[in-house]
Write an enzyme that holds these catalytic residues in place. Sequence first.
Site, short mmCIF file in Angstrom:
data_model
loop_
_atom_site.label_atom_id
_atom_site.label_comp_id
_atom_site.label_asym_id
_atom_site.label_seq_id
_atom_site.Cartn_x
_atom_site.Cartn_y
_atom_site.Cartn_z
N GLU A 30 36.71 40.85 34.73
CA GLU A 30 38.01 40.28 35.14
C GLU A 30 37.96 39.58 36.50
O GLU A 30 38.89 38.88 36.86
CB GLU A 30 39.08 41.37 35.13
CG GLU A 30 38.87 42.43 36.19
CD GLU A 30 39.75 43.66 35.96
OE1 GLU A 30 40.31 43.81 34.87
OE2 GLU A 30 39.84 44.46 36.89
N SER A 31 36.88 39.78 37.26
CA SER A 31 36.76 39.08 38.53
C SER A 31 36.54 37.59 38.34
O SER A 31 36.50 36.85 39.31
CB SER A 31 35.60 39.68 39.33
OG SER A 31 34.42 39.67 38.54
#
Lengths: 271, 258
Positions: free
Chosen positions: B52-53
């Site tokens: 998700e980064s």
Amino acid sequence: MAEFLSLQDAVSRHVNNGDIVAMEGFTHLIPFAAGHEIIRQEKRDLTLIRMTPDLIYDQLIGAGCASKLIFSWGGNPGVGSLHRLRDAVEKGWPKPLEILEHSHAAMACAYEAGAAGLPLAVLRGYVGSDLPKVNDQIRFIECPFSGEKLAAVPSIRPDVAIIHAQRADRQGNVLIEGIVGIQKEVVLAAKRSIVTVEEIVDDLGASVNACVLPAWAVSAIAEVPKGAKPSYALGYYERDNAFYKQWDGIARDRESFQAWLQENVFEKGAA
Amino acid sequence: MSLEFTASEMMSVTAARALTNDMTCFVGIGLPSEAANLARLTHAPDVTLIYESGTLQTRPDILPLSIGDGELCESALTTVSVPEMFRYWLQGGHISVGFLGTAQIDRYANLNTTLIGDYRNPKVRLPGGGGAPEIAANAKEVFITVKHSKRTFVRDVDFVTTVGFGRDGKARDNVPNIGRGPSVVITDLCILKPDPETRELVVTSLHPNVTREDVIDATGWEIRFADRLETTPAPTAGELEVLRSLKARTHAHHSGQH
């Protein structure tokens, strides 16, 4: 237009007691040095916004700077709890902390909407979750075209955004590389902004599609080498994962946290 | 020849096997990340891993401690902003599997990572939702991996952070544009799958040397077993070797011994 200031002056000029402050950096480029300066200047009653409070907000909360926290994931990544955050939420120490929690997707959309000058963000989110029951800032709307039920959250418009970046040039243009997270959005969404950078250079060396904030979109720039430690700055230094693990022990009890704060923040002068 | 392996290794290997080469997987940190990278280093070299980064198609040599370690970015095809990740790549429908861990799970595979106790007066405050609520809604299906215990496997979660099939098993019925939800739960004791009718989790396979009683004792509701209960194949020597070496590299790196 970006003004070059010392970190001390940048914080003292742009962060006021009671402000809504968003210090962003998604695991990468977390502006720790600026956070420590806020603690040293003993700012109070801040509403802190951050997707992942991380150690930086654990420190600000434990130091008594915050009265409210808006966030979406409040843990020590890969390690466990943020003990100062938990102590504030569970026991009201050092003072009660009001919390408002979202999901990552909603906060990312809310920052983007803030940057876009919109009052709200719309997403396909929170389906079946209990979060809307405990956060009245999560509502649902019907799409006027398809009739689909979608989640809506208010945009984020902080008083001040604080980020760390790799470089600024002498005109004050800022380059952000690697995991860019929400850095650009938070600066554009905020009324004022402070950017700390690893170094100030003659030429940014930015490729044509690089993530660059023009000088005229930033309020203040402070040169703070290692300003993101113990998080990291791609191309400069790695994340100090060993410290993230040590933090669990330091923050677990109030006395060891206060001793750490005294030694590593208060007794260390401003950069 | 029988190999020695721990229950945790059994869990990681089984979770890794759930991933296939053609999948695009949105990876949660911790156990899912371990399993997803084990899959990539064994039978599924081309599986697409996304964190998700913003790191798309990443191939870390060590397991990241956080969701945004530099290793993920440097070994990725490209790195996008967090809003782009959630809006275009996840909500836009490009993720085939969301791979999640949890603190609590109930019989309808609802996940709680928010708190134990009452919201306004929590006994234990947990980290919160992070990316999971929308991963669970927008990925085409969801895999869950978590250690099996009575504290974790509860009849009803204290708080639905992330929907499985809702409090009644029907939360996804008639909701447009929503993924299928959890299709498998892999623990250190067994594999569970939702009943096609009621959506209640049912044990479909027991790991080697695990008994029904072991699972019953570690589950907070009256757990059901499939009529044709299978035995999960034990890890191979190759899988164990790759897993152990991945964990050793990771441990050395995060202890600052690199």
